[in-house]
Motif scaffolding. Structure first.
Motif, PDB file in Angstrom:
ATOM      1  N   MET A   1      10.921  52.989  83.853  1.00 35.41           N
ATOM      2  CA  MET A   1      11.006  52.361  85.157  1.00 35.41           C
ATOM      3  C   MET A   1      10.582  50.904  85.059  1.00 35.41           C
ATOM      4  O   MET A   1       9.562  50.579  84.445  1.00 35.41           O
ATOM      5  CB  MET A   1      10.088  53.082  86.138  1.00 35.41           C
ATOM      6  N   LYS A   2      11.346  50.033  85.691  1.00 33.27           N
ATOM      7  CA  LYS A   2      10.988  48.621  85.751  1.00 33.27           C
ATOM      8  C   LYS A   2      10.201  48.376  87.031  1.00 33.27           C
ATOM      9  O   LYS A   2      10.747  48.077  88.085  1.00 33.27           O
ATOM     10  CB  LYS A   2      12.245  47.753  85.707  1.00 33.27           C
ATOM     11  N   LEU A   3       8.882  48.523  86.914  1.00 33.35           N
ATOM     12  CA  LEU A   3       7.988  48.328  88.047  1.00 33.35           C
ATOM     13  C   LEU A   3       7.500  46.889  88.031  1.00 33.35           C
ATOM     14  O   LEU A   3       6.896  46.435  87.060  1.00 33.35           O
ATOM     15  CB  LEU A   3       6.800  49.283  87.964  1.00 33.35           C
ATOM     16  N   HIS A   4       7.762  46.173  89.111  1.00 36.82           N
ATOM     17  CA  HIS A   4       7.428  44.749  89.133  1.00 36.82           C
ATOM     18  C   HIS A   4       6.571  44.361  90.328  1.00 36.82           C
ATOM     19  O   HIS A   4       6.494  43.182  90.670  1.00 36.82           O
ATOM     20  CB  HIS A   4       8.710  43.909  89.123  1.00 36.82           C
ATOM     21  N   GLY A   5       5.922  45.320  90.924  1.00 34.82           N
ATOM     22  CA  GLY A   5       5.038  44.984  92.027  1.00 34.82           C
ATOM     23  C   GLY A   5       4.386  46.222  92.598  1.00 34.82           C
ATOM     24  O   GLY A   5       4.942  47.324  92.519  1.00 34.82           O
ATOM     25  N   LEU A   6       3.187  46.044  93.137  1.00 32.10           N
ATOM     26  CA  LEU A   6       2.455  47.161  93.737  1.00 32.10           C
ATOM     27  C   LEU A   6       1.642  46.659  94.919  1.00 32.10           C
ATOM     28  O   LEU A   6       0.809  45.756  94.771  1.00 32.10           O
ATOM     29  CB  LEU A   6       1.532  47.816  92.704  1.00 32.10           C
ATOM     30  N   GLN A   7       1.918  47.211  96.075  1.00 36.41           N
ATOM     31  CA  GLN A   7       1.068  47.002  97.245  1.00 36.41           C
ATOM     32  C   GLN A   7       0.186  48.244  97.343  1.00 36.41           C
ATOM     33  O   GLN A   7       0.678  49.353  97.564  1.00 36.41           O
ATOM     34  CB  GLN A   7       1.909  46.833  98.507  1.00 36.41           C
ATOM     35  N   LYS A   8      -1.104  48.045  97.171  1.00 40.00           N
ATOM     36  CA  LYS A   8      -1.999  49.181  96.978  1.00 40.00           C
ATOM     37  C   LYS A   8      -2.273  49.973  98.243  1.00 40.00           C
ATOM     38  O   LYS A   8      -2.738  51.122  98.159  1.00 40.00           O
ATOM     39  CB  LYS A   8      -3.308  48.706  96.353  1.00 40.00           C
ATOM     40  N   LEU A   9      -1.999  49.401  99.396  1.00 40.82           N
ATOM     41  CA  LEU A   9      -2.235  50.125 100.643  1.00 40.82           C
ATOM     42  C   LEU A   9      -1.269  49.645 101.715  1.00 40.82           C
ATOM     43  O   LEU A   9      -1.116  48.437 101.921  1.00 40.82           O
ATOM     44  CB  LEU A   9      -3.670  49.913 101.129  1.00 40.82           C
ATOM     45  N   THR A  10      -0.602  50.581 102.360  1.00 41.04           N
ATOM     46  CA  THR A  10       0.237  50.259 103.512  1.00 41.04           C
ATOM     47  C   THR A  10       0.138  51.371 104.532  1.00 41.04           C
ATOM     48  O   THR A  10       0.171  52.561 104.184  1.00 41.04           O
ATOM     49  CB  THR A  10       1.706  50.033 103.114  1.00 41.04           C
ATOM     50  N   LEU A  11       0.012  50.972 105.799  1.00 37.62           N
ATOM     51  CA  LEU A  11       0.046  51.928 106.899  1.00 37.62           C
ATOM     52  C   LEU A  11       1.364  51.847 107.653  1.00 37.62           C
ATOM     53  O   LEU A  11       1.563  52.552 108.640  1.00 37.62           O
ATOM     54  CB  LEU A  11      -1.111  51.652 107.864  1.00 37.62           C
ATOM     55  N   LEU A  12       2.280  50.977 107.163  1.00 35.81           N
ATOM     56  CA  LEU A  12       3.525  50.709 107.874  1.00 35.81           C
ATOM     57  C   LEU A  12       4.765  51.202 107.142  1.00 35.81           C
ATOM     58  O   LEU A  12       5.738  51.617 107.776  1.00 35.81           O
ATOM     59  CB  LEU A  12       3.665  49.201 108.124  1.00 35.81           C
ATOM     60  N   ASP A  13       4.767  51.130 105.810  1.00 34.32           N
ATOM     61  CA  ASP A  13       5.996  51.373 105.058  1.00 34.32           C
ATOM     62  C   ASP A  13       6.454  52.831 105.067  1.00 34.32           C
ATOM     63  O   ASP A  13       7.649  53.104 104.949  1.00 34.32           O
ATOM     64  CB  ASP A  13       5.827  50.916 103.601  1.00 34.32           C
ATOM     65  N   PHE A  14       5.517  53.768 105.190  1.00 28.41           N
ATOM     66  CA  PHE A  14       5.834  55.186 105.105  1.00 28.41           C
ATOM     67  C   PHE A  14       5.302  55.844 106.376  1.00 28.41           C
ATOM     68  O   PHE A  14       4.102  56.078 106.504  1.00 28.41           O
ATOM     69  CB  PHE A  14       5.185  55.788 103.861  1.00 28.41           C
TER      70      PHE A  14
END
Length: 233
Positions: A1-14
């Motif tokens: 997998m080409k992982l190029h970013g990580l937002q460690k916490l979201t209450l909005l995306d999911f």
């Protein structure tokens, strides 16, 4: 997998989950207004996040997070996405997938394995305006229609969404999209206003004025009552 970013916490995306968001690189489209354009046009191998590092993070967050949102780029272009999602699910996380709808066969395969719990699919514009909106001359939106049908019969939660750009979308376009999605029995439809995140593929692009996007919402909701605004105060 080409992982190029990580937002460690979201209450909005999911929806209804405390999640992280992981970003994959690469896309088959060239939308001039892409919010993550650098993941399409400026992929740097040295910026990749090793999978083991990502899964170490997930193990440490068990009990704190309950979901992983996978976005891009276009995640379905990743040949090992299935194996990646199996590892995510094995740790007890729910999976949300963002997609542009161009890879219906791969979407169907993941859904048949139960690897996706929620999906968000972009609807870029009316079928007639897809080529100019996605930056691909002659683009045929048939795969997008197929992906809509796959989601409709999937049994999972899902939504459609359109990023509204002044140079690409009129109120008539939004009304036409709503009619299209009504035919597809859309359970949720969100309009979100364009924001210039920098490094765009296109130039001189603008959001629509606030009063106009509310008017677009109202016109769409008259046809498709599940229409709402996202990220607009």
């Amino acid at each position: 997998m080409k992982l190029h970013g990580l937002q460690k916490l979201t209450l909005l995306d999911f929806p209804e989950h405390v999640a992280c968001t992981v970003f994959t690189a690469g896309c088959n489209l060239r939308c001039p207004f892409c919010h993550n354009a650098l993941l399409v046009t400026d992929i740097q191998p040295g910026d990749e996040i090793p999978e083991d590092e990502f899964f170490s993070f997930l193990k440490k967050r068990q009990g704190l997070l309950d979901g992983v949102a996978v976005t891009g780029g276009e995640p379905l272009l990743q040949p090992d996405l299935g194996a990646f999602l199996r590892r995510v699910k094995s740790l007890g996380y729910a999976v949300k997938l963002d997609t542009n709808g161009c890879c219906p066969d791969r979407l169907a395969a993941l859904l048949s394995e139960g690897l996706v719990d929620y999906a968000a699919m972009d609807v870029k514009n009316t079928p007639e305006k897809y080529p100019v909106t996605v930056g691909v001359p002659g683009f045929d939106p048939a795969p997008v229609r197929e992906s809509m049908a796959i989601l409709r019969s999937s049994g999972i939660g899902y939504e459609f969404r359109t990023t509204v750009v002044r140079e690409f979308h009129t109120a008539d376009d939004i009304e036409a999209i709503a009619r299209w999605l009504r035919e597809e029995s859309a359970p949720r439809y969100f309009l979100q206003n364009f924001r210039d995140s920098g490094g765009l593929i296109g130039e001189n692009l603008h959001p629509v004025p606030r009063d106009e996007i509310f008017a677009m919402r109202d016109r769409a909701a008259a046809i498709l009552p599940v229409t709402a605004l996202r990220g607009v105060d």
